[in-house]
Scaffold this motif. Structure first.
Motif, PDB file in Angstrom:
ATOM      1  N   LEU A  39      -4.739 -35.489 -33.653  1.00 46.19           N
ATOM      2  CA  LEU A  39      -4.866 -36.498 -33.137  1.00 46.19           C
ATOM      3  C   LEU A  39      -4.347 -38.344 -33.415  1.00 46.19           C
ATOM      4  CD1 LEU A  39      -3.600 -36.131 -30.212  1.00 46.19           C
ATOM      5  CD2 LEU A  39      -5.230 -37.210 -29.432  1.00 46.19           C
ATOM      6  N   ALA A  40      -5.472 -38.339 -34.178  1.00 42.76           N
ATOM      7  CA  ALA A  40      -5.249 -40.077 -35.280  1.00 42.76           C
ATOM      8  C   ALA A  40      -4.040 -39.705 -36.367  1.00 42.76           C
ATOM      9  CB  ALA A  40      -6.634 -40.473 -35.168  1.00 42.76           C
ATOM     10  N   TRP A  42      -1.726 -37.361 -36.235  1.00 45.50           N
ATOM     11  CA  TRP A  42      -0.256 -37.831 -35.345  1.00 45.50           C
ATOM     12  C   TRP A  42      -0.334 -39.190 -34.917  1.00 45.50           C
ATOM     13  CZ3 TRP A  42       3.823 -34.650 -33.733  1.00 45.50           C
ATOM     14  CH2 TRP A  42       4.306 -35.307 -32.680  1.00 45.50           C
ATOM     15  N   ASP A  43      -0.804 -39.445 -34.231  1.00 43.63           N
ATOM     16  CA  ASP A  43      -0.479 -40.840 -33.763  1.00 43.63           C
ATOM     17  C   ASP A  43       0.343 -41.970 -34.713  1.00 43.63           C
ATOM     18  OD1 ASP A  43      -0.753 -42.832 -31.054  1.00 43.63           O
ATOM     19  OD2 ASP A  43      -1.798 -44.284 -32.600  1.00 43.63           O
ATOM     20  N   THR A  46       3.635 -40.986 -35.757  1.00 47.53           N
ATOM     21  CA  THR A  46       4.566 -41.360 -34.346  1.00 47.53           C
ATOM     22  C   THR A  46       4.038 -42.290 -34.151  1.00 47.53           C
ATOM     23  OG1 THR A  46       3.012 -39.204 -32.428  1.00 47.53           O
ATOM     24  CG2 THR A  46       4.515 -38.647 -34.646  1.00 47.53           C
ATOM     25  N   ALA A  47       3.572 -42.754 -33.219  1.00 48.47           N
ATOM     26  CA  ALA A  47       3.243 -43.813 -32.256  1.00 48.47           C
ATOM     27  C   ALA A  47       2.357 -44.738 -32.366  1.00 48.47           C
ATOM     28  CB  ALA A  47       2.339 -43.308 -30.753  1.00 48.47           C
ATOM     29  N   MET A  48       1.628 -45.431 -33.636  1.00 47.36           N
ATOM     30  CA  MET A  48       1.134 -46.492 -33.387  1.00 47.36           C
ATOM     31  C   MET A  48       1.492 -47.318 -34.464  1.00 47.36           C
ATOM     32  SD  MET A  48      -1.932 -47.235 -36.705  1.00 47.36           S
ATOM     33  CE  MET A  48      -1.420 -47.343 -37.800  1.00 47.36           C
ATOM     34  N   PRO A  49       1.984 -48.940 -33.531  1.00 43.89           N
ATOM     35  CA  PRO A  49       2.564 -49.710 -33.712  1.00 43.89           C
ATOM     36  C   PRO A  49       2.074 -50.463 -35.475  1.00 43.89           C
ATOM     37  CG  PRO A  49       0.873 -50.002 -31.963  1.00 43.89           C
ATOM     38  CD  PRO A  49       0.451 -48.695 -32.304  1.00 43.89           C
ATOM     39  N   ARG A  50       2.866 -51.080 -35.897  1.00 46.04           N
ATOM     40  CA  ARG A  50       2.701 -51.682 -37.145  1.00 46.04           C
ATOM     41  C   ARG A  50       0.967 -52.199 -37.420  1.00 46.04           C
ATOM     42  NH1 ARG A  50       8.023 -52.809 -36.266  1.00 46.04           N
ATOM     43  NH2 ARG A  50       7.792 -54.774 -35.951  1.00 46.04           N
ATOM     44  N   GLY A  51       1.430 -53.507 -36.397  1.00 45.44           N
ATOM     45  CA  GLY A  51       0.303 -54.475 -36.618  1.00 45.44           C
ATOM     46  C   GLY A  51      -1.109 -53.118 -36.485  1.00 45.44           C
ATOM     47  N   ALA A  52      -1.793 -52.107 -36.142  1.00 43.40           N
ATOM     48  CA  ALA A  52      -2.330 -51.439 -35.883  1.00 43.40           C
ATOM     49  C   ALA A  52      -3.180 -50.990 -36.721  1.00 43.40           C
ATOM     50  CB  ALA A  52      -2.655 -50.745 -34.298  1.00 43.40           C
ATOM     51  N   VAL A  55      -7.487 -51.080 -37.056  1.00 44.36           N
ATOM     52  CA  VAL A  55      -8.357 -51.234 -36.279  1.00 44.36           C
ATOM     53  C   VAL A  55      -9.090 -49.189 -36.134  1.00 44.36           C
ATOM     54  CG1 VAL A  55      -9.079 -52.604 -34.503  1.00 44.36           C
ATOM     55  CG2 VAL A  55      -7.294 -51.069 -34.470  1.00 44.36           C
ATOM     56  N   HIS A  56      -7.894 -48.227 -36.474  1.00 45.59           N
ATOM     57  CA  HIS A  56      -7.480 -47.082 -36.440  1.00 45.59           C
ATOM     58  C   HIS A  56      -8.248 -46.709 -37.850  1.00 45.59           C
ATOM     59  CE1 HIS A  56      -5.140 -46.399 -32.869  1.00 45.59           C
ATOM     60  NE2 HIS A  56      -4.431 -47.141 -33.284  1.00 45.59           N
ATOM     61  N   ARG A 262       2.909 -29.164 -33.212  1.00 46.07           N
ATOM     62  CA  ARG A 262       4.023 -30.441 -33.098  1.00 46.07           C
ATOM     63  C   ARG A 262       4.955 -30.555 -34.142  1.00 46.07           C
ATOM     64  NH1 ARG A 262       0.866 -35.020 -29.749  1.00 46.07           N
ATOM     65  NH2 ARG A 262      -0.284 -33.554 -28.259  1.00 46.07           N
TER      66      ARG A 262
ATOM     67  N   LEU B  39      -7.377 -43.084 -26.355  1.00 48.80           N
ATOM     68  CA  LEU B  39      -5.948 -41.775 -27.690  1.00 48.80           C
ATOM     69  C   LEU B  39      -5.299 -40.303 -26.888  1.00 48.80           C
ATOM     70  CD1 LEU B  39      -3.713 -42.631 -29.724  1.00 48.80           C
ATOM     71  CD2 LEU B  39      -5.743 -41.345 -31.183  1.00 48.80           C
ATOM     72  N   ASN B 240       5.285 -55.653 -32.748  1.00 46.62           N
ATOM     73  CA  ASN B 240       4.176 -55.483 -33.503  1.00 46.62           C
ATOM     74  C   ASN B 240       3.112 -54.724 -33.625  1.00 46.62           C
ATOM     75  OD1 ASN B 240       4.086 -54.885 -36.904  1.00 46.62           O
ATOM     76  ND2 ASN B 240       2.755 -57.185 -36.655  1.00 46.62           N
ATOM     77  N   GLY B 242       2.298 -53.206 -30.505  1.00 43.00           N
ATOM     78  CA  GLY B 242       2.605 -52.416 -28.748  1.00 43.00           C
ATOM     79  C   GLY B 242       3.790 -51.745 -28.640  1.00 43.00           C
ATOM     80  N   TYR B 243       4.131 -51.548 -28.424  1.00 44.02           N
ATOM     81  CA  TYR B 243       5.570 -50.962 -27.718  1.00 44.02           C
ATOM     82  C   TYR B 243       5.730 -50.338 -26.530  1.00 44.02           C
ATOM     83  CZ  TYR B 243       4.761 -46.403 -29.088  1.00 44.02           C
ATOM     84  OH  TYR B 243       3.548 -44.886 -29.760  1.00 44.02           O
ATOM     85  N   TYR B 259      -4.873 -55.210 -31.289  1.00 44.07           N
ATOM     86  CA  TYR B 259      -3.792 -55.235 -32.588  1.00 44.07           C
ATOM     87  C   TYR B 259      -2.733 -53.714 -31.940  1.00 44.07           C
ATOM     88  CZ  TYR B 259      -7.349 -57.406 -35.416  1.00 44.07           C
ATOM     89  OH  TYR B 259      -7.813 -58.840 -35.941  1.00 44.07           O
ATOM     90  N   ASP B 260      -3.144 -53.182 -31.021  1.00 44.05           N
ATOM     91  CA  ASP B 260      -2.304 -51.834 -30.442  1.00 44.05           C
ATOM     92  C   ASP B 260      -2.570 -52.018 -28.883  1.00 44.05           C
ATOM     93  OD1 ASP B 260      -1.327 -49.657 -30.336  1.00 44.05           O
ATOM     94  OD2 ASP B 260      -2.639 -48.368 -31.631  1.00 44.05           O
ATOM     95  N   ARG B 262      -0.684 -50.660 -25.496  1.00 45.31           N
ATOM     96  CA  ARG B 262       0.950 -49.741 -25.580  1.00 45.31           C
ATOM     97  C   ARG B 262       1.648 -49.584 -24.140  1.00 45.31           C
ATOM     98  NH1 ARG B 262      -0.344 -44.884 -29.184  1.00 45.31           N
ATOM     99  NH2 ARG B 262      -1.315 -45.758 -31.048  1.00 45.31           N
TER     100      ARG B 262
END
Lengths: 519, 519
Positions: A39-40, A42-43, A46-52, A55-56, A262, B39, B240, B242-243, B259-260, B262
């Protein structure tokens, strides 16, 4: 006797055996954590903001560390020891036996790896991926080189931990395709290379030029998306258990069950086959995962058995079906409805020929069915040398180009289209050969399908592909990881993997398309 | 002395104390797991296919179980014991002290809950949510009632495990707003109810009808999306980090760091303020989370300090700023560019008045600034009775309607618009009052802001809201969970929470909008 009769039912794990139930109690939370790790991923795609990213990365590392603890839990080893003394008896079924076999495999593997090595591998993977991105942006291999060097060292170390019979590279191949060895790959690839090279020369000598103007131009993305979703639905992909999303690179992902599978793609406005074929490809992966018996959910058997078999499913749908004349007889009117202007004056033959243009090119993912495997062989040769030999990483761009000239007669003028084109080496080695394996498996499976359904092309041209899906579900999909690749392919097609089916397939198909006379 | 001068710098955790570092080593992986749990929630609301509920429920339960194990690790208790004997000394800073305080709080809470209770709560929550969905589809409260009954029992049990001074409901309030009690809520709400009811009556008696035709009609979703993203950018939300995505119900989510962060919304084509105001609301939450000091990442201090303070940020942006005349002086031309036809003949006054129509309605999330708190008070009264008293669940729909008639003079003709309208009770009790607390905090903060910036409206009408964001960052956001709500609000505004600021705000604003003379 038809092959169908060999299909067996997938049995539920034995309910009245306390040891099997205890094993499941250990394994299921492990698979839940693996699914969260997926899931991480995938995220991130597809979904994670660039700046993150940072932490991820920490979250992923924490999860890997907990996973490693649980994978190496001595109580798990004790249950396996106990079960292995009795598992051969009639009291257990194939699902039980495969559960023990696969859990043992991952338990032993995990126990062989010291935790600092696992953590270091995770860190280097993240850093290497970031370096690769930057190297591509700046078209500068030197940015990526030190991380690639580090990955090579870690992959050699991994091979030493796992162990191998002949070469270190064997240990890596085995993690993607159980039982695969370097010598077996060489033996499978050699005749494919000879046949492909000869066929390519004959096509080039024929002087025939394919008109691809019908598939280039402007194809509005909203319409492409609608078309892709419609075709996925038609071939049997279940939108209640998945859907098509977007990402930089197309992929398929599942989470430990057939209930959530997916797909992603990237839309390219100027060249229709890029997206359309990629989606059918991912659709093939998706149909496999959605077809795995539900009873295997949350166990290591709830995914495709190997990358090669997985790729056979995507290639079968993308190439052997969806690049065929018969398939488009059943789907061309739908395509025309979606893009009426573009296809108003294009007949079916012209369109299908455009889908099958053969031309040496620099980019693997854009290659045709003949040259594709040559791209793979180049990578296979280089990987062997990197892992078993003593090639200096610095010389890679040069080596890459030399091999491209040798195999395909062309070479890249920049590193982005050369040695930096694939992300695979940010992760490890041994993956690429499974792509060609997938092509070979797909041709062999299709050969069996054609034998089972003598009216194969007629059925296909009606637009209804459910007879193919049903056969695949019964003979391949449902089993998930129960049978090892060699056993599964033998059970489904009557023999182990044999490259002759692929060679016959391309020889016949492209001989006809390019009007070649027998050499 | 201006309030700004009271803002202190957020200090990094003390690096040269082995105990603090050891505490961080325990806490950070815990927060990583919490982030993974978030998440999974994000995925469930934005991306999960319908058929995937069961396996993801298992994954969530596995994660909760691992989290509970780690939260109750006796080694964590030992480090806390040790630190608590020295933490008051000058060797430590406010960040250290808050880290110990918050970790102790969650450690003690986790230790008070037996594992079967934690697992049962997780199961009931999932089942209850599904029952609520089904009950809404069938407009039948009886489907939800048994699960609500179960949730009430579990919430009472939870209160007994946690402990409380006066009533069980206090224990629940405290989990959302540290330190909050029933009697304090009653004391804060009473004057708000009196003032709101009186104001509502005067508005209704005035006979003035607001023209809302400018904000109803058809507002293409693509344009709304573009507008919402533009306004978020303007108010300082960092894309950057979030969205804005889509989900059934708007929400904000973060993952243990700034940093994230949303946001989501749902687009409603027929009524512009529904989406636009919801996005600015979520934007307010998002600005808070994005403004928390980076040094607090991956600790329990890396989120908003309480739901009430969090809601103050969303309400401040949504209502006190973005429903004001001055704000739209700075943004109306942009709105007109996006929807030229709809606003061609509408002047700014008419538009702002439409955003501020006061009218008793059945649905909380559609309520205006005056009636909104009455919706909350109804829920507060009912929750108290459910937790402390002996109300039969079966009588709830009737009780709900009776209270709506009493507070707002209307009642629902169906259960979907009545007792089944909010999902909160699938989860627990004690959340609702924080919404009104948010309104009160927001008015008090805005009062301080206006005192600090005598040219507040002039600045706002220039379209530049950065002076507000900077003040909020300095006085509220950066601290994350370091200061308890009472301390934080006192530090930022000079006094503890006082409902008079809100009462003055609505009295003045709506008095002017509806042309009321002083009563």
């Amino acid at each position: 006797m038809t092959t169908q009769s060999q299909a067996r039912e997938v049995r539920d794990f034995t309910a009245n055996d306390a040891r099997i139930q205890s094993l499941l109690e250990h394994v299921r939370p492990l698979m839940d954590l693996t699914a969260l790790s997926a899931l991480a991923v995938w995220d991130q795609s597809t979904a994670m903001p660039r700046g993150a990213g940072v932490v991820h990365m920490h979250q992923a590392a924490t999860l890997q560390s907990i996973l490693h603890d649980r994978q190496t839990d001595p109580r798990l080893g004790a249950i396996l020891d106990e079960l292995e003394t009795v598992i051969a008896s009639d009291a257990f079924n194939d699902s039980d036996r495969a559960l023990v076999r696969e859990t043992r495999l991952s338990y032993d593997r995990a126990c062989k790896l010291p935790r600092p090595f696992v953590e270091e591998t995770s860190r280097v993977r993240s850093a290497s991926f970031n370096a690769w991105i930057e190297a591509r942006e700046k078209n500068d291999f030197k940015i990526f080189a030190p991380w690639l060097q580090r990955t090579i060292a870690l992959q050699r170390e991994l091979a030493d931990y796992y162990g191998y019979a002949e070469t270190r590279y064997d240990a890596l191949l085995d993690t993607y395709e159980p039982g695969l060895t370097t010598s077996r790959v060489e033996q499978l690839f050699a005749p494919v290379r000879t046949a492909s090279t000869a066929l390519l020369r004959r096509i080039q000598d024929s002087g025939r030029v394919v008109d691809t103007s019908s598939v280039t131009g402007t194809f509005a993305i909203a319409q492409q998306e609608e078309l892709c979703n419609r075709i996925l639905r038609t071939i049997g992909y279940d939108f209640n258990r998945g859907y098509l999303s977007r990402s930089e690179h197309p992929f398929t992902i599942s989470f430990g069950s057939p209930y959530d599978v997916r797909l992603t793609t990237r839309y390219e406005e100027q060249y229709l086959p890029m997206t359309l074929m990629a989606v059918i490809h991912e659709g093939g992966h998706g149909l496999y995962e959605q077809g795995i018996a539900e009873t295997l959910s949350r166990t290591p058997l709830a995914g495709g058995v190997s990358l090669g078999i997985h790729e056979s499913q995507s290639r079968l749908w993308e190439n052997l079906l969806a690049r065929s004349h018969a398939f488009w007889q059943g789907h061309y009117s739908g395509l025309r409805e979606t893009f009426p202007t573009q296809f108003e004056h294009v007949d079916l033959d012209t369109y299908v020929r455009a889908l099958n243009q053969v031309q040496p090119s620099l980019i693997r993912v854009k290659a045709d069915e003949i040259t594709y495997n040559l791209h793979i062989m180049i990578r296979f040769e280089i990987e062997k040398e990197l892992i078993n030999g003593n090639v200096a990483v610095e010389s890679l761009p040069e080596l890459w180009n030399a091999r491209y000239r040798e195999y395909l007669g062309i070479s890249a003028s920049n590193e982005v289209d050369g040695v930096l084109q694939d992300m695979h080496w940010t992760n490890g080695f041994g993956y690429f050969p499974t792509y060609t394996l997938g092509n070979l498996y797909a041709a062999q499976i299709t050969h069996t399908l054609r034998r089972s359904f003598p009216d194969f092309d007629a059925r296909l041209s009606s637009g209804d592909t459910s007879f193919v899906l049903n056969w695949l579900r019964e003979n391949i999909h449902q089993y998930g990881g129960i049978y090892r690749p060699d056993d599964l392919i033998k059970q489904a097609t009557g023999e182990v993997l044999n490259s002759q089916y692929f060679i016959s397939y391309i020889t016949e198909k492209f001989g006809k398309l390019y009007g070649l006379t027998e050499a």
